[in-house]
Write an enzyme that holds these catalytic residues in place. Structure first.
Site, PDB file in Angstrom:
ATOM      1  N   LYS A 196      15.467  47.478  61.485  1.00 31.55           N
ATOM      2  CA  LYS A 196      14.833  48.658  60.896  1.00 31.55           C
ATOM      3  C   LYS A 196      15.426  49.922  61.512  1.00 31.55           C
ATOM      4  O   LYS A 196      15.139  50.284  62.646  1.00 31.55           O
ATOM      5  CB  LYS A 196      13.321  48.682  61.120  1.00 31.55           C
ATOM      6  CG  LYS A 196      12.704  49.766  60.217  1.00 31.55           C
ATOM      7  CD  LYS A 196      11.391  50.319  60.687  1.00 31.55           C
ATOM      8  CE  LYS A 196      11.488  51.501  61.598  1.00 31.55           C
ATOM      9  NZ  LYS A 196      12.055  52.735  61.023  1.00 31.55           N
ATOM     10  N   GLU A 272      13.761  49.815  75.353  1.00 30.29           N
ATOM     11  CA  GLU A 272      14.699  50.826  75.887  1.00 30.29           C
ATOM     12  C   GLU A 272      14.070  52.169  75.553  1.00 30.29           C
ATOM     13  O   GLU A 272      14.100  52.565  74.389  1.00 30.29           O
ATOM     14  CB  GLU A 272      16.008  50.653  75.119  1.00 30.29           C
ATOM     15  CG  GLU A 272      17.169  51.333  75.722  1.00 30.29           C
ATOM     16  CD  GLU A 272      17.689  50.505  76.847  1.00 30.29           C
ATOM     17  OE1 GLU A 272      17.426  50.913  77.976  1.00 30.29           O
ATOM     18  OE2 GLU A 272      18.330  49.477  76.601  1.00 30.29           O
ATOM     19  N   CYS A 306      18.856  59.510  75.359  1.00 27.88           N
ATOM     20  CA  CYS A 306      17.844  59.076  76.323  1.00 27.88           C
ATOM     21  C   CYS A 306      18.287  59.301  77.762  1.00 27.88           C
ATOM     22  O   CYS A 306      17.461  59.525  78.632  1.00 27.88           O
ATOM     23  CB  CYS A 306      17.479  57.622  76.070  1.00 27.88           C
ATOM     24  SG  CYS A 306      18.890  56.548  75.909  1.00 27.88           S
ATOM     25  N   GLU A 406      10.016  64.140  78.192  1.00 27.80           N
ATOM     26  CA  GLU A 406      11.301  64.037  77.518  1.00 27.80           C
ATOM     27  C   GLU A 406      11.331  65.017  76.341  1.00 27.80           C
ATOM     28  O   GLU A 406      10.522  64.917  75.418  1.00 27.80           O
ATOM     29  CB  GLU A 406      11.516  62.611  77.014  1.00 27.80           C
ATOM     30  CG  GLU A 406      12.888  62.421  76.406  1.00 27.80           C
ATOM     31  CD  GLU A 406      13.182  60.978  76.039  1.00 27.80           C
ATOM     32  OE1 GLU A 406      12.349  60.351  75.367  1.00 27.80           O
ATOM     33  OE2 GLU A 406      14.262  60.481  76.422  1.00 27.80           O
TER      34      GLU A 406
HETATM   35  P1  NAP Z   1      10.208  56.863  67.901  1.00 26.54           P
HETATM   36  O1  NAP Z   1       9.057  57.354  67.133  1.00 26.54           O
HETATM   37  O2  NAP Z   1       9.972  56.143  69.153  1.00 26.54           O
HETATM   38  O3  NAP Z   1      11.088  55.986  66.899  1.00 26.54           O
HETATM   39  C1  NAP Z   1      11.968  54.929  67.222  1.00 26.54           C
HETATM   40  C2  NAP Z   1      11.903  53.864  66.135  1.00 26.54           C
HETATM   41  O4  NAP Z   1      10.605  53.247  66.117  1.00 26.54           O
HETATM   42  C3  NAP Z   1      12.102  54.410  64.735  1.00 26.54           C
HETATM   43  O5  NAP Z   1      12.773  53.459  63.953  1.00 26.54           O
HETATM   44  C4  NAP Z   1      10.671  54.590  64.280  1.00 26.54           C
HETATM   45  O6  NAP Z   1      10.516  54.654  62.900  1.00 26.54           O
HETATM   46  C5  NAP Z   1      10.033  53.347  64.839  1.00 26.54           C
HETATM   47  N1  NAP Z   1       8.576  53.425  64.963  1.00 26.54           N
HETATM   48  C6  NAP Z   1       7.792  54.529  65.061  1.00 26.54           C
HETATM   49  N2  NAP Z   1       6.488  54.171  65.169  1.00 26.54           N
HETATM   50  C7  NAP Z   1       6.446  52.817  65.128  1.00 26.54           C
HETATM   51  C8  NAP Z   1       5.404  51.854  65.195  1.00 26.54           C
HETATM   52  N3  NAP Z   1       4.118  52.223  65.335  1.00 26.54           N
HETATM   53  N4  NAP Z   1       5.711  50.549  65.117  1.00 26.54           N
HETATM   54  C9  NAP Z   1       6.989  50.151  65.003  1.00 26.54           C
HETATM   55  N5  NAP Z   1       8.025  51.019  64.926  1.00 26.54           N
HETATM   56  C10 NAP Z   1       7.766  52.339  64.993  1.00 26.54           C
HETATM   57  O7  NAP Z   1      11.143  58.066  68.210  1.00 26.54           O
HETATM   58  P2  NAP Z   1      11.314  59.358  67.280  1.00 26.54           P
HETATM   59  O8  NAP Z   1      10.092  59.707  66.527  1.00 26.54           O
HETATM   60  O9  NAP Z   1      12.510  59.144  66.497  1.00 26.54           O
HETATM   61  O10 NAP Z   1      11.522  60.447  68.380  1.00 26.54           O
HETATM   62  C11 NAP Z   1      10.411  60.929  69.133  1.00 26.54           C
HETATM   63  C12 NAP Z   1      10.792  61.052  70.567  1.00 26.54           C
HETATM   64  O11 NAP Z   1      11.178  59.790  71.080  1.00 26.54           O
HETATM   65  C13 NAP Z   1      11.999  61.908  70.813  1.00 26.54           C
HETATM   66  O12 NAP Z   1      11.714  63.249  70.819  1.00 26.54           O
HETATM   67  C14 NAP Z   1      12.435  61.385  72.132  1.00 26.54           C
HETATM   68  O13 NAP Z   1      11.685  61.952  73.156  1.00 26.54           O
HETATM   69  C15 NAP Z   1      12.158  59.920  72.045  1.00 26.54           C
HETATM   70  N6  NAP Z   1      13.335  59.110  71.666  1.00 26.54           N
HETATM   71  C16 NAP Z   1      13.933  58.386  72.620  1.00 26.54           C
HETATM   72  C17 NAP Z   1      15.046  57.624  72.302  1.00 26.54           C
HETATM   73  C18 NAP Z   1      15.758  56.822  73.314  1.00 26.54           C
HETATM   74  O14 NAP Z   1      16.855  56.352  73.049  1.00 26.54           O
HETATM   75  N7  NAP Z   1      15.188  56.597  74.462  1.00 26.54           N
HETATM   76  C19 NAP Z   1      15.542  57.631  71.020  1.00 26.54           C
HETATM   77  C20 NAP Z   1      14.885  58.374  70.039  1.00 26.54           C
HETATM   78  C21 NAP Z   1      13.783  59.100  70.400  1.00 26.54           C
HETATM   79  P3  NAP Z   1      10.693  56.046  62.097  1.00 26.54           P
HETATM   80  O15 NAP Z   1      11.389  57.003  62.978  1.00 26.54           O
HETATM   81  O16 NAP Z   1      11.486  55.628  60.938  1.00 26.54           O
HETATM   82  O17 NAP Z   1       9.313  56.488  61.745  1.00 26.54           O
END
Ligand code: NAP
Ligand code: MG
Length: 502
Positions: A196, A272, A306, A406
């Site tokens: 996904k 991660e 990250c 973050e």
């Molecule tokens: P996120 O919400 O953690 O999303 C990561 C993945 O998980 C996406 O595919 C997302 O889907 C999915 N997801 C979201 N809610 C879920 C749930 N309840 N059950 C299963 N899967 C779910 O990250 P983001 O919204 O893209 O970013 C928010 C913050 O996360 C960023 O500002 C940053 O601080 C952090 N982040 C960290 C990393 C890292 O590599 N450590 C990467 C990205 C973001 P959708 O996005 O399609 O809704």
């Protein structure tokens, strides 16, 4: 509907054709299908806010169909009968196909995510191909061991077997690369998969699905389910017949994934997650190298990484000098559309992310921290995209939100330190533990730092380097499990112990 491609960008005909076939479909059981309720969502170009194409939104029913296909492929199909060498051949083919379609994949990545085309084309895409080759090389080398036990009439050995059906949920910052980081080891170990991608960046994962098909993977081995975290991601996590979920993203969603696993079938989980990495410059460092290193440690990918080195500790004797250099270099960074030649960083991935980062900046300012450069959304010809300039904070208290949380944007908090114990205490004063950097010419100091810091990766006199062979993962709330290298085999296999009476 014709895709809205920036008119000043000359794209490969294959890229245009791919976007033209809208809505993009789900990849389930080796076929491209519409979502059961025909629901779709748009994916946007963050450089101008325009819709690129529409994409099928996978419902829980679609997830269930994909799980059934993956289960069937795991237990009954040709995949389960293949040996490591045969899986390796298929993985190697995917790597070759990624290379031969690299121009097109790079364009899709830059359109969808915003990062500079040069970085997509020479960074993300070739790294994804290399990653498939690395795990192709390991597919036939997954070994158990023989165990001497106290009973002399028993011969005991272990097997490393695949988990079964694994869900792979990935973020938007390195879309194709994150898909490769998870798919390559999962498939090398013989699992079947549901991928996904993030809803902001589904395009290269979908194109990769076509390449898997072209490479000749049996149906159901790789399924690609586009859609948001809720319902699509959550349905994968809740499914009773998914054996494992591997996740990269925020710590907040990581917690939801653990809860979902606990409340369903106790599926295995690896996470991660986020980071708030310290980057330390000692006075004895090569200061010009350290300054440039500190700059790119946070501002490459506009801070949407990250491991971004977002807490910069500078030894007081050189603080003013390093900070002046950093500000001067930051102001030279060219921000713009990823298709503009010589641009260094692109936009933030979405309006939501821009708002989130802007709120952090406002919070830091209100709390009394000083912005020495950046901080204000870029206008002019960049008005319709989500652009922020490199932003440097100083004079902030360690307890502030901008130091503890973050941000995932081009924002660094620089601070001076005086002595060792204070430095280590402050550098470790975070709930995260993903990575750290240290710049010094004194090898003894570097060793001491490597031992004292709570982080899964430490870079000495460099920052942000990755290789398929080098394990990567978090301490503390940055997650658990190690991706890459031979360690990733542990994420996608389980151990069976066999006792033979002799
Ligand atoms: P996120 O919400 O953690 O999303 C990561 C993945 O998980 C996406 O595919 C997302 O889907 C999915 N997801 C979201 N809610 C879920 C749930 N309840 N059950 C299963 N899967 C779910 O990250 P983001 O919204 O893209 O970013 C928010 C913050 O996360 C960023 O500002 C940053 O601080 C952090 N982040 C960290 C990393 C890292 O590599 N450590 C990467 C990205 C973001 P959708 O996005 O399609 O809704
Ligand atoms: Mg997009």
């Amino acid at each position: 509907m014709a895709p809205k491609i920036p008119s000043d960008v000359a794209l490969n005909p294959a890229t245009i054709q791919f976007l033209d076939h809208s809505p993009k479909k789900l990849f389930i059981n080796g076929e491209w299908v519409n979502a059961t309720h025909s629901e779709t969502f748009p994916t946007l170009n963050p450089a101008d806010g325009q819709e690129l194409t529409r994409v099928a939104l996978a419902s829980p029913q679609d997830v269930d169909l994909a799980v059934q296909a993956a289960r069937q492929a795991f237990e009954k199909g040709a995949w389960g009968k293949m040996n490591g060498e045969e899986r390796a051949r298929l993985l190697w083919k995917v790597a070759d196909l990624i290379d031969s379609h690299a121009d097109e994949l790079a364009e899709l990545e830059t359109l969808d995510n915003g990062k500079p085309l040069r970085i997509s084309r020479h960074g993300d895409i070739p790294f994804a191909a290399r990653h498939f080759r690395y795990y192709a090389g390991l597919a036939g080398k997954i070994e158990g061991s023989t165990i001497p036990v106290s009973l002399s009439d028993q011969f005991v050995y272990t097997l490393r077997e695949p988990m079964g059906v694994v869900g792979l949920i990935i973020p938007w910052n390195f879309p194709l690369l994150m898909a490769a980081w998870k798919l390559a080891p999962a498939l090398a170990c013989g699992n079947t998969t549901l991928l996904k991608p993030a809803e902001e960046t589904p395009l290269t994962a979908l194109r990769l699905g076509e390449l898997f098909q072209e490479a000749g993977f049996p149906p159901g081995v790789v399924n690609i389910l586009t859609g948001p975290g809720i319902p699509t991601g959550a349905a994968i996590v809740a499914h009773m017949d998914v054996d494992k979920v591997a996740f990269t993203g925020s710590t907040e969603v990581g917690r939801e994934i653990m809860k979902g696993a606990a409340q369903s079938n106790l599926k295995r989980v690896s996470l991660e997650l986020g980071g708030k990495s310290p980057n330390v410059i000692f006075a004895d460092a090569n200061l010009s190298k350290a300054t440039r290193g500190a700059l790119w440690a946070v501002f490459s990918t506009a801070g949407q990484e990250c491991v971004a080195g977002t807490r910069l500790f500078i030894e007081r004797a050189v603080y003013d000098q390093v900070l002046d250099g950093l500000v001067a270099e930051a102001q030279k960074i060219r921000v713009g559309s990823g298709f503009t030649p010589k641009v260094h960083i692109g936009p933030l991935v979405s309006e939501r992310q821009l708002e989130r980062v802007s709120a952090f900046i406002a919070n830091g300012r209100a709390a009394g921290a000083e912005i020495v450069t950046g901080g204000v959304r870029l206008g002019g010809e960049l008005t319709s995209g989500y652009f922020l300039p490199p932003t440097i904070f100083t004079h902030q208290d360690d307890g502030l939100q901008i130091v503890q949380e973050e941000i995932f944007g081009p924002v660094v908090a620089a601070t001076a330190f005086d002595e060792w114990d204070e430095l280590i205490q402050r550098a470790n004063d975070t709930r995260y533990g993903l990575a750290a950097g240290v710049w010094t010419q004194d090898i003894r100091k570097a060793h001491q730092f490597n031992h004292a810091i709570q982080a899964g990766t430490v870079w000495v006199n460099s920052y942000g380097l990755f290789d398929s062979a080098a394990p990567f993962g978090g301490y503390r709330e940055s997650g658990f499990g190690r991706e890459m290298g031979k360690e990733a085999i542990e994420l996608y296999t389980q151990v069976k112990t066999v006792w033979i009476g002799i």
